[in-house]
Scaffold this motif. Sequence first.
Motif: not given
Lengths: 290, 279, 265
Positions: B129-138
């Motif tokens: 369930k992290m597919d909404k965060f593709l381009d998020q930085e750590p």
Amino acid sequence: MDISLQQVEYRYQVNSPFEHLALEDVSIDIPSGTYLAIIGHTGSGKSTILQHLNAILKPTKGKVIIGDQEVTNAKKQKNLKSIRKKVGIVFQFPEHQLFEETVEKDICFGPMNFGVSESEAKRRAREAILQVGLSEEILAKSPFDLSGGQMRRVAIAGVLAMEPDVIVLDEPTAGLDPRGRKEIMDMFYRLHKDRNLSTILVTHSMEDAALYADQIVVMHQGKVFKKGSPREIFQSPVGLMELGLDVPEVVRFQNKLEDTFHVKFSKTCVTLEELTEEIHRLFKKVGELT
Amino acid sequence: MTDAVVRIENVSFKYDGQSDFALNNVSLHINDGEWLAIVGHNGSGKSTMAKLLNGLQTPSEGSIQICGIELTEETVWDTRKQIGMVFQNPDNQFVGSTVQDDVAFGLENNGVPREEMVQRVKTSLEKVKMDKFLDQEPHHLSGGQKQRVAIAGVLALRPKIILLDEATSMLDPRGREEVLQTIRELKESNQMTVVSITHDLEEAAKADRIIVMNKGQLYREGTPEEIFQMDEELVELGLDIPFPVKMSKLLKSKGIPINKHYLTEEELVAQLWTSHSNK
Amino acid sequence: MMEKMIIGRYIPVESPLHRMDPRAKLMIVFLFVCIVFLANNAITYGILAVYTFLMVFASKVPFRYIMGGLKIVFWLILFTMILHLFLTKEGDILFQWGWFTVYEGGLRQGIFISMRFFLLILMTSLLTLTTTPIEITDGLEELLGPLKKFKFPVHELALMMSISLRFIPTLMDETDKIMKAQTARGVDFSGGTIKERINSIIPLLIPLFISSFKRAEELAVAMEARGYRGGEGRTKYRLLQWSLLDTGMLILLALVTLLLAVFRM
């Protein structure tokens, strides 16, 4: 030493695209000798409050009164060091602050920064190392040759040796195993009682908050959501659960029992013993126990 | 008995310059599709086990077999494909600059063609369930989210076994719950073998089988039910007793009719209700 | 405490500059660094300034924010300026005050050099403000790709760079935390004599080094566990896409270069 936060607001990175409001209208009184727990999610403002308690951060609005000193946004203040001498903070993963060649030097570092003589600092180091449950031999070792748990204790000793009136703990047991956790928490509680300190514990652990604190402040999105004694706070667990916060296992279990038995116990139990007492009473009423 | 995916036979290990064995003559099998929890206090040898399983250290004695392959310096890269690791510190295992880059890192290493990579990154992030965060930085992610990304990174490589080395110990309760929930779901839908090394007994209680480590030795093994009957012995080993067990014990000592130590709150409530209404 | 620094920071907004191919941006910055030296009079510096501010505008990063972040750089620029006022003795004397004389040439040089410095900083900041570190790295890796033939470790360098960049925010946070912890132990980072200040660096640097080593070690283990063993046989997930915008931007810079060539003395 009394501490009081009055309508404190804090904004991070003012005038940048990253500006955000971390605290809003936070008022908390911490009379001398209180054990206060601050609970809430990551990002609820707990850690920001903590940094106000010894003027590492200054409120962008409102004021913080620490003993007889007032910290506000307005003026440049000089006596911050005298505040920091009285308020010791054990940060999360405090072992990351160790840097000296020997444990003894590291423990003496804080006190000597605050003007304590070397001999007195050494005396305090010996005392502190015993307090955190380590032996004196460790004083001569390099802090970096110790195990993780020992490093944690040395770092804590470094704060204790400052002999603060107020001790602030930020998740002091994070990452420790159950035994280590219990030992550290019990130690702080003993100190709190013996030295009549004010203790402020920032934690995720509802169990610890229920077990040790006189007062609890629940933070949510930068605001005080609720404050009161553990019993008051956990009396209506629904509100807490709606925020996605846990309640202590004892309280949760009591609720389940009350639901199943369709009864209401005389009080909200915060310890296992209290709850056992209540259950015992429940069974006695039916008459099969004496 | 299902096949063992991991066979550890008489393994001993000593760190350089240390006089005590970190692991002392340990033998154990990990079965295909099970969830095994390895518990013990800090320094009990449980993390050394993780390092050996991943070929980061080689046993001084004994042998390790993973999916039928003997773990040696020559086969280490093959066995690593079978075991995905999630480590303790969420920050120090995040290699990529964004979520999707990080998941892709392992695939890139294994030379997976790009089209397939894109597909695998997508599906594994959906699973955690992290597919909404593709381009998020750590540094904009919470600890729990970072650990879920790490799990996705493992899933993308499709190993037989996922090994969690204290993967929840640095997380807040919410993050911990997220990660445990993710593992439970994976376990159910993917038939993966899960090995979790932990000192969190709540985490261990969810496992099929628990191994208790002490002083580098395998101290006890059994189902959670069996292990938690150990009671005070667990406390002596530096561990804790789950709440329902503590409660059962206290009630029993007060003479309230309870015939065993219950593992879940629901069971205990039910038992109390029955004995209460029967009399 | 380190919140205001913008060098090396990426601001995630939608803008033409953000959409550009990192290769194009890198080429533009590189070319810009070269052509800055073509400017030698008011018109040419004017052209450069107009171009730079056009780019700032196209980046959609608030100008005030950029300026705030470059405060430290302003001191450097001021310093260069003053240096030139003192040292360049060309042209007419503008004014004299005791032994201190300002020549017209000095003033001009001072202004030009500071301007050059300022525009360079601005353009390079724009690159990092609008391009994620990984894009920069990818761009570099691609642009330097041909060097692989000469055994130049392009992949390793790119990986090293991307990892260092990835850990900058983490280390910033860490620095901040350690500073706070040591402040609580009575270290004063903001005041004191030079000697005191140097002494206060040690309790900050040592923990920082130690934790960085630990991180590096753990990271290496994690990378190895995920099958990393050098650049050979690796595929790439990131795909760079050159668009019309990129070609357009390069043409624009070529035009600027042409203008500079025409108008320089």
